[in-house]
Design an enzyme around this catalytic site. Structure first.
Site, PDB file in Angstrom:
ATOM      1  N   TYR A 159      37.449 -31.778  92.526  1.00  0.00           N
ATOM      2  CA  TYR A 159      36.746 -32.501  91.659  1.00  0.00           C
ATOM      3  C   TYR A 159      35.834 -31.205  91.339  1.00  0.00           C
ATOM      4  O   TYR A 159      35.544 -30.836  90.324  1.00  0.00           O
ATOM      5  CB  TYR A 159      35.763 -33.316  91.971  1.00  0.00           C
ATOM      6  CG  TYR A 159      35.531 -33.152  91.175  1.00  0.00           C
ATOM      7  CD1 TYR A 159      35.490 -34.614  89.393  1.00  0.00           C
ATOM      8  CD2 TYR A 159      33.985 -33.641  91.079  1.00  0.00           C
ATOM      9  CE1 TYR A 159      35.114 -34.404  88.954  1.00  0.00           C
ATOM     10  CE2 TYR A 159      32.955 -34.334  89.666  1.00  0.00           C
ATOM     11  CZ  TYR A 159      33.578 -34.361  88.535  1.00  0.00           C
ATOM     12  OH  TYR A 159      32.683 -35.034  87.646  1.00  0.00           O
ATOM     13  N   ALA A 160      35.123 -30.773  92.546  1.00  0.00           N
ATOM     14  CA  ALA A 160      34.139 -29.480  92.187  1.00  0.00           C
ATOM     15  C   ALA A 160      34.705 -28.370  91.706  1.00  0.00           C
ATOM     16  O   ALA A 160      33.506 -28.028  91.104  1.00  0.00           O
ATOM     17  CB  ALA A 160      33.156 -28.970  93.547  1.00  0.00           C
ATOM     18  N   ALA A 161      36.082 -27.819  92.300  1.00  0.00           N
ATOM     19  CA  ALA A 161      36.624 -26.358  92.138  1.00  0.00           C
ATOM     20  C   ALA A 161      36.801 -26.928  90.759  1.00  0.00           C
ATOM     21  O   ALA A 161      37.089 -25.706  90.159  1.00  0.00           O
ATOM     22  CB  ALA A 161      37.711 -26.752  92.831  1.00  0.00           C
ATOM     23  N   SER A 162      37.540 -28.670  90.401  1.00  0.00           N
ATOM     24  CA  SER A 162      37.728 -28.221  88.685  1.00  0.00           C
ATOM     25  C   SER A 162      36.769 -28.109  87.718  1.00  0.00           C
ATOM     26  O   SER A 162      36.511 -27.478  86.958  1.00  0.00           O
ATOM     27  CB  SER A 162      39.282 -29.083  88.398  1.00  0.00           C
ATOM     28  OG  SER A 162      38.039 -30.730  88.799  1.00  0.00           O
ATOM     29  N   LYS A 163      35.670 -28.326  88.217  1.00  0.00           N
ATOM     30  CA  LYS A 163      34.321 -28.771  86.779  1.00  0.00           C
ATOM     31  C   LYS A 163      33.921 -27.147  87.260  1.00  0.00           C
ATOM     32  O   LYS A 163      33.447 -26.463  86.157  1.00  0.00           O
ATOM     33  CB  LYS A 163      33.239 -29.239  87.985  1.00  0.00           C
ATOM     34  CG  LYS A 163      34.023 -30.719  87.295  1.00  0.00           C
ATOM     35  CD  LYS A 163      34.569 -31.434  85.788  1.00  0.00           C
ATOM     36  CE  LYS A 163      34.478 -32.449  85.620  1.00  0.00           C
ATOM     37  NZ  LYS A 163      34.714 -32.689  84.148  1.00  0.00           N
ATOM     38  N   ASN A 188      35.967 -33.939  77.109  1.00  0.00           N
ATOM     39  CA  ASN A 188      35.178 -34.913  78.286  1.00  0.00           C
ATOM     40  C   ASN A 188      35.721 -34.971  79.100  1.00  0.00           C
ATOM     41  O   ASN A 188      35.461 -35.778  79.896  1.00  0.00           O
ATOM     42  CB  ASN A 188      33.690 -35.534  77.544  1.00  0.00           C
ATOM     43  CG  ASN A 188      32.956 -36.960  78.492  1.00  0.00           C
ATOM     44  OD1 ASN A 188      32.587 -37.166  79.304  1.00  0.00           O
ATOM     45  ND2 ASN A 188      33.824 -38.144  78.415  1.00  0.00           N
ATOM     46  N   VAL A 196      46.994 -34.855  71.775  1.00  0.00           N
ATOM     47  CA  VAL A 196      46.033 -34.792  71.246  1.00  0.00           C
ATOM     48  C   VAL A 196      46.753 -33.025  70.641  1.00  0.00           C
ATOM     49  O   VAL A 196      46.160 -32.322  69.156  1.00  0.00           O
ATOM     50  CB  VAL A 196      45.077 -35.304  70.593  1.00  0.00           C
ATOM     51  CG1 VAL A 196      43.718 -33.563  71.532  1.00  0.00           C
ATOM     52  CG2 VAL A 196      44.278 -34.976  69.010  1.00  0.00           C
ATOM     53  N   SER A 205      29.930 -30.882  85.405  1.00  0.00           N
ATOM     54  CA  SER A 205      28.819 -31.778  86.484  1.00  0.00           C
ATOM     55  C   SER A 205      28.227 -30.390  87.874  1.00  0.00           C
ATOM     56  O   SER A 205      28.269 -29.237  87.750  1.00  0.00           O
ATOM     57  CB  SER A 205      29.733 -32.449  87.590  1.00  0.00           C
ATOM     58  OG  SER A 205      29.117 -32.358  88.945  1.00  0.00           O
TER      59      SER A 205
END
Length: 238
Positions: free
Chosen positions: A146-150, A80, A65, A133
């Site tokens: 995942y933890a690092a990206s969040k 999100n 987008v 998160s």
């Protein structure tokens, strides 16, 4: 609160399921014009029809987008969209997979935020909500990428709030606990039960309960809040 959101244009990424879908439905119920973004065309079209049947307004955009964002009169952006990598220990993680997780969870959000913020800067108003998160804050339950990206989203939230606040743009984040979405399907049963037991409320969150907080941050009820990361985790014991 309905008057605070009515007829505002909101972009929601990852809107085809889980937290994104719940947030899209709730904001539409409060009168927002929802631009739902995701990869699943069928589910997006179903969401738009559902919103329409309830008297709301929505538009579906499949995937990228960013090229259209600067042309939309966006009032609210909800970043999100995200993916959870395969459940395995860090020594076994693929570098390509780690890059893919960061690409979706962080860089895609930053590209869209950059596009949307240019329009918001011209209007000197806007609200950005990043869905992070508890893994970003506690490190559990998640794989390292995942933890690092969040966690990167948390850092970006604070920095962007500082940079954009003087121009009337608020930037906040939500850090949900373990929530009843498709994403937890990859979580081991024992870990899911432990995370549930570690909450004061002794249950998982429902997507609608996270969406409630997103509606609050999107509305003028939170007009003096920026640079904040709100934990919505059922009282997770740390």
């Amino acid at each position: 609160m309905k008057e605070n959101i009515k007829d505002k244009v909101v972009i929601i990424t990852g809107a085809s399921s889980g937290l994104g879908e719940a947030t899209a439905l709730y904001l539409a119920q409060y009168g927002a014009i929802v631009v739902a973004v995701a990869r699943r065309k069928d589910r997006l079209e179903s969401l738009v029809k559902r919103i329409g049947s309830q008297g709301g307004k929505a538009l579906a955009i499949v995937c990228d987008v960013t090229k259209r964002a600067e042309k939309l009169p966006v009032d609210i952006l909800v970043n999100n969209a995200g993916i959870v990598p395969e459940n395995r220990l860090f020594p076994m993680a693929s570098p390509d997979e780690m890059e893919r997780v960061f690409s979706v969870n962080f860089f895609a959000a930053m590209r869209l935020t950059q596009s949307v913020s240019k329009m918001m800067l011209r209007r000197k108003s806007g609200t950005i909500i990043n869905m992070t998160s508890i893994a970003a804050l506690d490190g559990e339950p998640a794989q390292v990428e995942y933890a690092a990206s969040k966690a990167a989203l948390v850092g970006a939230t604070k920095k962007l709030a500082s940079e954009l606040g003087q121009c009337g743009i608020r930037v906040n984040a939500i850090a949900p606990g373990v929530t009843e979405t498709d994403m937890i399907a990859s979580m081991q049963t024992e870990l899911r039960e432990k995370m549930t037991s570690d909450t004061i409320l002794k249950r998982l969150a429902k997507p609608e309960e996270i969406a409630d907080v997103a509606v609050f941050l999107a509305s003028d009820l939170s007009r003096y809040m920026t640079g904040q990361v709100l934990r919505v985790d059922g009282g997770m014991r740390r």
